[in-house]
Design a protein around this motif. Structure first.
Motif, PDB file in Angstrom:
ATOM      1  N   SER A  85       0.457  -1.021   0.179  1.00  0.00           N
ATOM      2  CA  SER A  85       0.186  -0.411   0.133  1.00  0.00           C
ATOM      3  C   SER A  85       0.993   1.046  -0.018  1.00  0.00           C
ATOM      4  O   SER A  85       0.462   2.213  -0.751  1.00  0.00           O
ATOM      5  CB  SER A  85      -1.241  -0.112   0.961  1.00  0.00           C
ATOM      6  OG  SER A  85      -1.609   0.990   1.142  1.00  0.00           O
ATOM      7  N   ASN A  86       1.933   0.833   0.635  1.00  0.00           N
ATOM      8  CA  ASN A  86       2.789   2.236   0.788  1.00  0.00           C
ATOM      9  C   ASN A  86       3.537   2.668  -0.731  1.00  0.00           C
ATOM     10  O   ASN A  86       3.528   3.337  -0.920  1.00  0.00           O
ATOM     11  CB  ASN A  86       4.163   1.858   1.918  1.00  0.00           C
ATOM     12  CG  ASN A  86       4.383   3.601   2.431  1.00  0.00           C
ATOM     13  OD1 ASN A  86       4.345   4.456   2.057  1.00  0.00           O
ATOM     14  ND2 ASN A  86       5.825   3.478   2.634  1.00  0.00           N
ATOM     15  N   ASN A  87       3.735   1.769  -0.920  1.00  0.00           N
ATOM     16  CA  ASN A  87       4.693   1.626  -3.116  1.00  0.00           C
ATOM     17  C   ASN A  87       3.365   2.389  -3.440  1.00  0.00           C
ATOM     18  O   ASN A  87       3.642   2.812  -4.807  1.00  0.00           O
ATOM     19  CB  ASN A  87       4.837   0.220  -3.357  1.00  0.00           C
ATOM     20  CG  ASN A  87       6.237   0.110  -2.282  1.00  0.00           C
ATOM     21  OD1 ASN A  87       6.923   0.831  -1.261  1.00  0.00           O
ATOM     22  ND2 ASN A  87       6.268  -0.933  -2.090  1.00  0.00           N
ATOM     23  N   ASN A  92       0.941   4.391  -2.563  1.00  0.00           N
ATOM     24  CA  ASN A  92       1.129   5.569  -2.599  1.00  0.00           C
ATOM     25  C   ASN A  92       2.280   6.610  -3.091  1.00  0.00           C
ATOM     26  O   ASN A  92       1.579   7.451  -3.849  1.00  0.00           O
ATOM     27  CB  ASN A  92       1.175   5.898  -0.903  1.00  0.00           C
ATOM     28  CG  ASN A  92      -0.321   5.012  -0.126  1.00  0.00           C
ATOM     29  OD1 ASN A  92      -1.085   5.573  -1.314  1.00  0.00           O
ATOM     30  ND2 ASN A  92      -0.303   4.616   0.801  1.00  0.00           N
ATOM     31  N   ILE A  93       2.982   6.316  -2.933  1.00  0.00           N
ATOM     32  CA  ILE A  93       4.576   6.303  -3.432  1.00  0.00           C
ATOM     33  C   ILE A  93       4.221   7.097  -5.566  1.00  0.00           C
ATOM     34  O   ILE A  93       4.611   7.909  -5.822  1.00  0.00           O
ATOM     35  CB  ILE A  93       5.633   5.873  -3.171  1.00  0.00           C
ATOM     36  CG1 ILE A  93       6.103   5.579  -1.458  1.00  0.00           C
ATOM     37  CG2 ILE A  93       7.003   6.465  -4.168  1.00  0.00           C
ATOM     38  CD1 ILE A  93       7.202   4.982  -1.226  1.00  0.00           C
ATOM     39  N   ILE A  94       3.569   5.736  -5.767  1.00  0.00           N
ATOM     40  CA  ILE A  94       3.926   5.853  -7.153  1.00  0.00           C
ATOM     41  C   ILE A  94       2.666   6.769  -7.285  1.00  0.00           C
ATOM     42  O   ILE A  94       3.134   7.538  -8.813  1.00  0.00           O
ATOM     43  CB  ILE A  94       3.620   4.682  -7.558  1.00  0.00           C
ATOM     44  CG1 ILE A  94       4.612   3.763  -7.399  1.00  0.00           C
ATOM     45  CG2 ILE A  94       2.944   4.519  -9.486  1.00  0.00           C
ATOM     46  CD1 ILE A  94       4.263   1.645  -8.419  1.00  0.00           C
ATOM     47  N   LYS A 137       1.708   9.281  -5.880  1.00  0.00           N
ATOM     48  CA  LYS A 137       1.771  10.686  -5.519  1.00  0.00           C
ATOM     49  C   LYS A 137       3.107  11.141  -6.264  1.00  0.00           C
ATOM     50  O   LYS A 137       3.118  12.118  -7.187  1.00  0.00           O
ATOM     51  CB  LYS A 137       2.680  11.155  -4.848  1.00  0.00           C
ATOM     52  CG  LYS A 137       2.566  11.948  -3.620  1.00  0.00           C
ATOM     53  CD  LYS A 137       4.160  12.138  -2.719  1.00  0.00           C
ATOM     54  CE  LYS A 137       4.595  13.301  -2.388  1.00  0.00           C
ATOM     55  NZ  LYS A 137       5.362  13.028  -1.036  1.00  0.00           N
ATOM     56  N   THR A 138       3.611  10.134  -7.412  1.00  0.00           N
ATOM     57  CA  THR A 138       4.510  11.063  -8.526  1.00  0.00           C
ATOM     58  C   THR A 138       4.361  10.938  -9.529  1.00  0.00           C
ATOM     59  O   THR A 138       3.717  11.265 -10.200  1.00  0.00           O
ATOM     60  CB  THR A 138       5.600   9.377  -8.556  1.00  0.00           C
ATOM     61  OG1 THR A 138       6.317   9.298  -7.379  1.00  0.00           O
ATOM     62  CG2 THR A 138       6.618  10.079 -10.025  1.00  0.00           C
ATOM     63  N   THR A 165       1.087  12.019  -9.882  1.00  0.00           N
ATOM     64  CA  THR A 165      -0.313  13.279  -9.133  1.00  0.00           C
ATOM     65  C   THR A 165       1.455  14.199 -10.088  1.00  0.00           C
ATOM     66  O   THR A 165       0.412  15.436 -10.450  1.00  0.00           O
ATOM     67  CB  THR A 165      -0.638  13.459  -8.481  1.00  0.00           C
ATOM     68  OG1 THR A 165      -1.405  12.370  -8.038  1.00  0.00           O
ATOM     69  CG2 THR A 165      -1.435  14.877  -8.031  1.00  0.00           C
ATOM     70  N   ARG A 167      14.130  16.588  -3.540  1.00  0.00           N
ATOM     71  CA  ARG A 167      14.206  16.219  -2.034  1.00  0.00           C
ATOM     72  C   ARG A 167      15.834  15.929  -2.378  1.00  0.00           C
ATOM     73  O   ARG A 167      16.727  15.860  -1.698  1.00  0.00           O
ATOM     74  CB  ARG A 167      13.463  14.844  -2.247  1.00  0.00           C
ATOM     75  CG  ARG A 167      11.805  14.888  -1.875  1.00  0.00           C
ATOM     76  CD  ARG A 167      11.435  13.851  -2.107  1.00  0.00           C
ATOM     77  NE  ARG A 167      10.376  13.688  -1.802  1.00  0.00           N
ATOM     78  CZ  ARG A 167       8.901  12.978  -1.657  1.00  0.00           C
ATOM     79  NH1 ARG A 167       9.514  11.782  -2.157  1.00  0.00           N
ATOM     80  NH2 ARG A 167       7.626  13.049  -1.089  1.00  0.00           N
TER      81      ARG A 167
END
Length: 351
Positions: free
Chosen positions: A249-251, A253-255, A257-258, A260, A313
């Motif tokens: 689920s965290n991975n 979310n990261i994808i 986010k990228t 978006t 970042r």
């Protein structure tokens, strides 16, 4: 397949049906039974058809009963089975035991390591003269195989876990699911065998002497140990699945986010081209090169803005920057480690 065994000089010897000694106790081993084998057992030894169906049912639980009409005793216990060709390699199967007179019959719809150990004379101090003790030996050997298979399942789960720490694939998730299924099968079967042991103590269907009672105590200890191991591994697997679900689920979310962020960056040129796609006069329409320069400048500006957005970042220094270690410092550190090891070896030789 039906095999007939009789004991000579403390070892089981395979015999043909016509060559059996009627005065000696006989073990009739029926594994991977076919319809012809079932018909032969029902007609020759008078085994009830309902009991035969229970023996061949993979979901049948352990129990003991005595058939008053035919006069034989029926015991059903669960054995662990390893089949490397199946998706779920480790599962359980019921073993039906029928005893009457000087005949001891075991019926199983598949083959397993426990029956192979008995047929190969790997069980020490085995005697066909005491049918209750012979039955308890099957339960004792089943607990040993349960413990061995549980350790193997734990090793497989640890290996898959280490692989999933590097990258998560669907194949590894399916393997974890199959291992969890095997643990559920083992837990259910061990609980069923535990109930059978308690019933053997309370009832007098099998005539047990003091030595048999001691054997039951040992078998009960091994069965409880296997049951606790199965429960522990099941809880570990459940926690492991929750952790990897959180990682996936965290991975995701990261994808997202990228994606978006890329959508926001590409929205500006899309907005500009959409506006001028309407029936409006275009700027620099009459000039020859000013429009091209303006469009090229907007493209360069968009690329620089996107690069700055995604590399932000990396451009921000961390709170605790890494200290670069020089070659001389690493070399001195290795020398110091070798010196310490040399001193330790010299101390070991002195002692």
């Amino acid at each position: 397949m039906i095999t007939y065994w009789q004991q000579e000089n403390g070892k089981l010897v395979s015999r043909s049906r016509d060559g059996l000694d009627p005065e000696v106790n006989t073990w009739i081993d029926a594994r991977s039974v076919t319809r012809d084998d079932i018909r032969e057992l029902e007609e020759t030894y008078g085994i009830d058809q309902e009991n035969m169906l229970d023996f061949l049912d993979p979901d049948e639980l352990s129990r003991i009963e005595r058939n008053e009409d035919t006069g034989y005793t029926v015991v059903i216990l669960k054995l662990p089975v390893f089949s490397p060709g199946d998706d779920v390699s480790y599962f359980t199967a019921p073993l039906g035991i029928v005893t009457f007179g000087n005949v001891f019959i075991t019926i199983c719809w598949t083959d397993c390591e426990v029956l192979k150990d008995f047929a190969a004379n790997r069980i020490k101090e085995l005697s066909l003269n005491d049918f209750p003790a012979f039955t308890i030996r099957f339960m004792a050997r089943a607990d040993i195989m349960f413990l061995r298979y549980l350790k193997e399942l734990n090793r497989r789960a640890t290996t898959i876990q280490n692989e999933m720490l590097r990258s998560v694939h669907n194949h590894e998730l399916v393997q974890l699911l199959n291992i969890q299924k095997s643990l559920v099968y083992f837990t259910t079967s061990l609980k069923s065998n535990q109930m059978l042991l308690e019933k053997l103590r309370k009832t007098r269907i099998l005539k047990l002497d003091e030595e048999d009672q001691d054997w039951i105590d040992d078998v009960e200890i091994d069965n409880r140990q296997a049951l606790e191991m199965a429960d522990t591994y099941t809880n570990i697997m459940a926690g492991m699945n929750d952790i990897f679900a959180s990682v996936l689920s965290n991975n995701l979310n990261i994808i997202m986010k990228t994606m978006t962020a890329w959508n926001l960056v590409l929205m500006l040129p899309t907005l500009v081209t959409s506006y001028f796609g309407i029936n409006v006069p275009l700027p620099w329409a009459e000039s020859k090169w000013v429009g091209a320069v303006a469009i090229a400048g907007l493209c360069v500006f968009t690329v620089i803005a996107g690069y700055a957005f995604f590399m932000k970042r990396r451009l921000v220094p961390s709170a605790e920057p890494r200290k670069r270690v020089s070659f001389k410092a690493r070399r001195a550190e290795r020398k110091q480690v070798r010196y310490i090891k040399k001193q330790e070896r010299s101390l070991e030789k002195r002692t």
